[in-house]
Write a protein that holds these residues in place. Structure first.
Motif, PDB file in Angstrom:
ATOM      1  N   PRO A  52       0.813  -1.225   0.000  1.00 18.68           N
ATOM      2  CA  PRO A  52       0.000   0.000   0.000  1.00 18.68           C
ATOM      3  C   PRO A  52       0.845   1.273   0.000  1.00 18.68           C
ATOM      4  CG  PRO A  52      -0.025  -1.020   2.169  1.00 18.68           C
ATOM      5  CD  PRO A  52       0.731  -1.945   1.284  1.00 18.68           C
ATOM      6  N   LEU A  53       2.014   1.198   0.620  1.00 17.64           N
ATOM      7  CA  LEU A  53       2.907   2.361   0.676  1.00 17.64           C
ATOM      8  C   LEU A  53       4.033   2.134  -0.326  1.00 17.64           C
ATOM      9  CD1 LEU A  53       3.001   2.809   4.558  1.00 17.64           C
ATOM     10  CD2 LEU A  53       1.524   3.960   2.898  1.00 17.64           C
ATOM     11  N   THR A  54       3.996   2.891  -1.408  1.00 15.10           N
ATOM     12  CA  THR A  54       4.876   2.594  -2.542  1.00 15.10           C
ATOM     13  C   THR A  54       6.087   3.500  -2.670  1.00 15.10           C
ATOM     14  OG1 THR A  54       3.434   3.967  -3.933  1.00 15.10           O
ATOM     15  CG2 THR A  54       2.995   1.591  -3.872  1.00 15.10           C
ATOM     16  N   GLY A  55       6.098   4.622  -1.964  1.00 15.88           N
ATOM     17  CA  GLY A  55       7.266   5.485  -2.098  1.00 15.88           C
ATOM     18  C   GLY A  55       7.114   6.777  -1.322  1.00 15.88           C
ATOM     19  N   GLU A  56       8.230   7.469  -1.177  1.00 16.89           N
ATOM     20  CA  GLU A  56       8.234   8.729  -0.426  1.00 16.89           C
ATOM     21  C   GLU A  56       7.341   9.761  -1.106  1.00 16.89           C
ATOM     22  OE1 GLU A  56      11.470  12.091   1.060  1.00 16.89           O
ATOM     23  OE2 GLU A  56      12.151  10.069   0.562  1.00 16.89           O
ATOM     24  N   GLY A  57       6.643  10.537  -0.291  1.00 11.73           N
ATOM     25  CA  GLY A  57       5.781  11.586  -0.818  1.00 11.73           C
ATOM     26  C   GLY A  57       4.406  11.118  -1.241  1.00 11.73           C
ATOM     27  N   GLN A  58       4.072   9.858  -0.979  1.00 14.63           N
ATOM     28  CA  GLN A  58       2.743   9.347  -1.328  1.00 14.63           C
ATOM     29  C   GLN A  58       1.669  10.118  -0.575  1.00 14.63           C
ATOM     30  OE1 GLN A  58       2.444   5.119  -0.870  1.00 14.63           O
ATOM     31  NE2 GLN A  58       0.300   5.016  -1.462  1.00 14.63           N
ATOM     32  N   VAL A  59       2.014  10.558   0.625  1.00 12.33           N
ATOM     33  CA  VAL A  59       1.145  11.410   1.440  1.00 12.33           C
ATOM     34  C   VAL A  59       1.909  12.682   1.745  1.00 12.33           C
ATOM     35  CG1 VAL A  59       0.041  11.664   3.693  1.00 12.33           C
ATOM     36  CG2 VAL A  59      -0.136   9.499   2.477  1.00 12.33           C
ATOM     37  N   THR A  60       1.247  13.806   1.665  1.00 18.37           N
ATOM     38  CA  THR A  60       1.880  15.079   2.024  1.00 18.37           C
ATOM     39  C   THR A  60       1.390  15.460   3.412  1.00 18.37           C
ATOM     40  OG1 THR A  60       1.936  15.775  -0.293  1.00 18.37           O
ATOM     41  CG2 THR A  60       2.215  17.484   1.383  1.00 18.37           C
ATOM     42  N   TYR A  61       2.257  15.316   4.393  1.00 18.36           N
ATOM     43  CA  TYR A  61       1.856  15.570   5.778  1.00 18.36           C
ATOM     44  C   TYR A  61       1.563  17.051   6.003  1.00 18.36           C
ATOM     45  CZ  TYR A  61       3.030  10.885   7.501  1.00 18.36           C
ATOM     46  OH  TYR A  61       3.044   9.534   7.746  1.00 18.36           O
ATOM     47  N   ALA A  62       0.491  17.303   6.745  1.00 21.40           N
ATOM     48  CA  ALA A  62       0.100  18.680   7.039  1.00 21.40           C
ATOM     49  C   ALA A  62       1.127  19.397   7.908  1.00 21.40           C
ATOM     50  CB  ALA A  62      -1.266  18.685   7.730  1.00 21.40           C
ATOM     51  N   ASP A  63       1.870  18.630   8.736  1.00 24.45           N
ATOM     52  CA  ASP A  63       2.846  19.272   9.624  1.00 24.45           C
ATOM     53  C   ASP A  63       4.237  19.362   8.998  1.00 24.45           C
ATOM     54  OD1 ASP A  63       3.731  16.663   9.688  1.00 24.45           O
ATOM     55  OD2 ASP A  63       3.493  16.385  11.854  1.00 24.45           O
ATOM     56  N   GLY A  64       4.367  18.960   7.731  1.00 26.36           N
ATOM     57  CA  GLY A  64       5.645  19.091   7.034  1.00 26.36           C
ATOM     58  C   GLY A  64       6.619  17.956   7.256  1.00 26.36           C
ATOM     59  N   THR A  65       6.253  16.944   8.027  1.00 24.40           N
ATOM     60  CA  THR A  65       7.132  15.795   8.255  1.00 24.40           C
ATOM     61  C   THR A  65       7.424  15.088   6.939  1.00 24.40           C
ATOM     62  OG1 THR A  65       6.249  15.462  10.482  1.00 24.40           O
ATOM     63  CG2 THR A  65       7.392  13.600   9.495  1.00 24.40           C
ATOM     64  N   ARG A  66       8.670  14.634   6.771  1.00 17.03           N
ATOM     65  CA  ARG A  66       9.050  13.917   5.556  1.00 17.03           C
ATOM     66  C   ARG A  66       8.341  12.565   5.526  1.00 17.03           C
ATOM     67  NH1 ARG A  66      15.182  11.798   4.188  1.00 17.03           N
ATOM     68  NH2 ARG A  66      14.700  10.882   2.142  1.00 17.03           N
ATOM     69  N   ALA A  67       7.551  12.355   4.475  1.00 18.14           N
ATOM     70  CA  ALA A  67       6.716  11.155   4.400  1.00 18.14           C
ATOM     71  C   ALA A  67       7.447  10.026   3.683  1.00 18.14           C
ATOM     72  CB  ALA A  67       5.402  11.469   3.704  1.00 18.14           C
ATOM     73  N   THR A  68       8.410   9.416   4.361  1.00 15.78           N
ATOM     74  CA  THR A  68       9.054   8.219   3.825  1.00 15.78           C
ATOM     75  C   THR A  68       8.163   7.018   4.096  1.00 15.78           C
ATOM     76  OG1 THR A  68      10.223   7.775   5.892  1.00 15.78           O
ATOM     77  CG2 THR A  68      11.334   9.210   4.298  1.00 15.78           C
ATOM     78  N   VAL A  69       8.448   5.908   3.417  1.00 18.92           N
ATOM     79  CA  VAL A  69       7.670   4.692   3.651  1.00 18.92           C
ATOM     80  C   VAL A  69       7.810   4.266   5.107  1.00 18.92           C
ATOM     81  CG1 VAL A  69       7.479   2.234   3.101  1.00 18.92           C
ATOM     82  CG2 VAL A  69       7.769   3.892   1.262  1.00 18.92           C
ATOM     83  N   ASP A  70       9.009   4.365   5.651  1.00 23.32           N
ATOM     84  CA  ASP A  70       9.231   3.984   7.042  1.00 23.32           C
ATOM     85  C   ASP A  70       8.423   4.868   7.986  1.00 23.32           C
ATOM     86  OD1 ASP A  70      11.091   2.272   8.872  1.00 23.32           O
ATOM     87  OD2 ASP A  70      11.257   4.307   9.675  1.00 23.32           O
ATOM     88  N   GLN A  71       8.434   6.185   7.730  1.00 19.97           N
ATOM     89  CA  GLN A  71       7.714   7.116   8.593  1.00 19.97           C
ATOM     90  C   GLN A  71       6.214   6.895   8.499  1.00 19.97           C
ATOM     91  OE1 GLN A  71       9.138   9.616  10.757  1.00 19.97           O
ATOM     92  NE2 GLN A  71       7.040   9.406  11.494  1.00 19.97           N
ATOM     93  N   MET A  72       5.692   6.735   7.296  1.00 24.77           N
ATOM     94  CA  MET A  72       4.251   6.502   7.133  1.00 24.77           C
ATOM     95  C   MET A  72       3.825   5.197   7.806  1.00 24.77           C
ATOM     96  SD  MET A  72       3.386   7.801   3.230  1.00 24.77           S
ATOM     97  CE  MET A  72       4.701   6.870   2.413  1.00 24.77           C
ATOM     98  N   SER A  73       4.684   4.180   7.728  1.00 28.29           N
ATOM     99  CA  SER A  73       4.370   2.890   8.356  1.00 28.29           C
ATOM    100  C   SER A  73       4.304   3.020   9.867  1.00 28.29           C
ATOM    101  CB  SER A  73       5.422   1.848   7.959  1.00 28.29           C
ATOM    102  OG  SER A  73       5.472   1.670   6.564  1.00 28.29           O
ATOM    103  N   LYS A  74       5.256   3.745  10.442  1.00 31.80           N
ATOM    104  CA  LYS A  74       5.241   3.961  11.897  1.00 31.80           C
ATOM    105  C   LYS A  74       4.001   4.739  12.319  1.00 31.80           C
ATOM    106  CE  LYS A  74      10.258   3.904  12.634  1.00 31.80           C
ATOM    107  NZ  LYS A  74      11.458   4.717  12.962  1.00 31.80           N
ATOM    108  N   ASP A  75       3.665   5.757  11.538  1.00 29.01           N
ATOM    109  CA  ASP A  75       2.543   6.617  11.906  1.00 29.01           C
ATOM    110  C   ASP A  75       1.211   5.876  11.836  1.00 29.01           C
ATOM    111  OD1 ASP A  75       4.335   8.668  12.291  1.00 29.01           O
ATOM    112  OD2 ASP A  75       4.013   9.566  10.314  1.00 29.01           O
ATOM    113  N   VAL A  76       0.996   5.091  10.768  1.00 27.60           N
ATOM    114  CA  VAL A  76      -0.281   4.378  10.660  1.00 27.60           C
ATOM    115  C   VAL A  76      -0.352   3.261  11.698  1.00 27.60           C
ATOM    116  CG1 VAL A  76       0.360   2.613   8.951  1.00 27.60           C
ATOM    117  CG2 VAL A  76      -1.973   3.534   8.979  1.00 27.60           C
ATOM    118  N   ALA A  77       0.801   2.680  12.052  1.00 23.64           N
ATOM    119  CA  ALA A  77       0.822   1.666  13.119  1.00 23.64           C
ATOM    120  C   ALA A  77       0.425   2.302  14.451  1.00 23.64           C
ATOM    121  CB  ALA A  77       2.204   1.036  13.215  1.00 23.64           C
ATOM    122  N   ALA A  78       0.972   3.491  14.732  1.00 23.58           N
ATOM    123  CA  ALA A  78       0.629   4.190  15.971  1.00 23.58           C
ATOM    124  C   ALA A  78      -0.860   4.535  16.003  1.00 23.58           C
ATOM    125  CB  ALA A  78       1.464   5.462  16.101  1.00 23.58           C
ATOM    126  N   PHE A  79      -1.393   4.962  14.854  1.00 25.41           N
ATOM    127  CA  PHE A  79      -2.819   5.305  14.776  1.00 25.41           C
ATOM    128  C   PHE A  79      -3.690   4.089  15.048  1.00 25.41           C
ATOM    129  CE2 PHE A  79      -6.650   5.552  12.015  1.00 25.41           C
ATOM    130  CZ  PHE A  79      -7.325   6.537  12.713  1.00 25.41           C
TER     131      PHE A  79
END
Length: 278
Positions: A208-235
């Motif tokens: 589902p997460l195919t590459g950096e920038g797939q989501v543009t975070y409202a707070d400006g955080t760099r949306a790498t696959v690793d970061q998006m995975s951690k964030d959705v896991a926390a959610f």
């Protein structure tokens, strides 16, 4: 004589039963030692979840609302197309720091609407979601039914780490040694994707997460696959137990009360029995 004979028969039957059980147990143990079950691909290639440290971990942990909002954004823009969140209501998003107006807008703008039945027309229709509504179920058009994610972090051992590992595990390939032993995994079945963190290694959900920038975070955080995975896991850890933080606080309050009550009771005991010899 007859009662003695009957007792002897009982002992013989009991002894024969124990002997048969012992013989069966011996045969089972011997077979397990001399003819062990062949190693399966699932056992050989399956990996335990990676380590994941979240702010909510431990008895003193607290949810990181900024991370939870990022995780919700990943769910909304990536996961919600296929996966429901039907045990969570929109108004609970207020716990993540969203204002009442923002919650209303999120509910109203949600792509899937609430089904309603028109009694006069005798047909089903739709209406906008309200903050009091739960996230509507997703009716997936493809094969199979993607699971609801509301309790996924509770349904899987070490749920947060499992979700994070699964999201980041698509790029991991079987080792050359494993492929030599289980060549069928060199090329997964059509429509399946290899993931060593999934129970049977192959799943029908593509990455589902195919590459950096797939989501543009409202707070400006760099949306790498690793970061998006951690964030959705926390959610999803939050959706599985949204009141965990208040539950921990209540637990500490109860413990402090019990300690205080114990001290009072001990003091009363010493006062009442002071000077009384045993």
């Amino acid at each position: 004589m007859l009662p003695l004979f009957i007792r002897s028969i009982k002992f013989l039957i009991g002894g024969a039963f124990v002997f048969v059980l012992g013989l069966a147990l011996f045969g089972t143990v011997k077979t397990a030692i001399t003819e062990p079950e062949p190693e399966t691909a699932e056992h050989a290639m399956h990996k335990h979840p990676k380590d994941l440290k979240l702010a909510s971990d431990g008895v003193f942990g607290k949810f990181d609302n900024a991370q939870l909002q990022r995780g919700f954004q990943v769910y909304k823009e990536v996961c919600a197309v296929c996966h429901s969140l039907n045990l969570v209501s929109f108004r609970e998003l207020g716990q993540l720091g969203y204002s009442e107006a923002e919650v209303k807008k999120i509910a109203k703008d949600w792509a899937t609407k609430q089904p309603v039945f028109d009694d006069k027309a005798g047909t089903w229709g739709e209406r906008d979601n309200l903050p009091s509504d739960r996230f509507p179920k997703v009716y997936y058009a493809g094969t199979g039914t993607p699971p609801d994610l509301s309790l996924m972090a509770k349904a899987r051992h070490n749920g947060g780490a499992y979700i994070y590992s699964l999201m980041t595990g698509y790029d991991e390939k079987p080792s050359a040694e494993a492929l030599k032993k289980f060549p069928e995994f060199a090329k997964p079945a059509e429509g399946m994707a290899f993931n060593p963190y999934f129970a049977n290694l192959n799943l029908s959900m593509p990455a589902p997460l195919t590459g950096e920038g797939q989501v543009t975070y409202a707070d400006g955080t760099r949306a790498t696959v690793d970061q998006m995975s951690k964030d959705v896991a926390a959610f999803l850890v939050w959706t599985a137990e949204p009141h965990a933080q208040s539950r921990k606080a209540a637990g500490f309050a109860v413990i402090l009360f019990l300690l205080f009550a114990t001290a009072l009771a001990f003091g009363a005991y010493r006062t009442v029995w002071k000077g009384v010899k045993h």
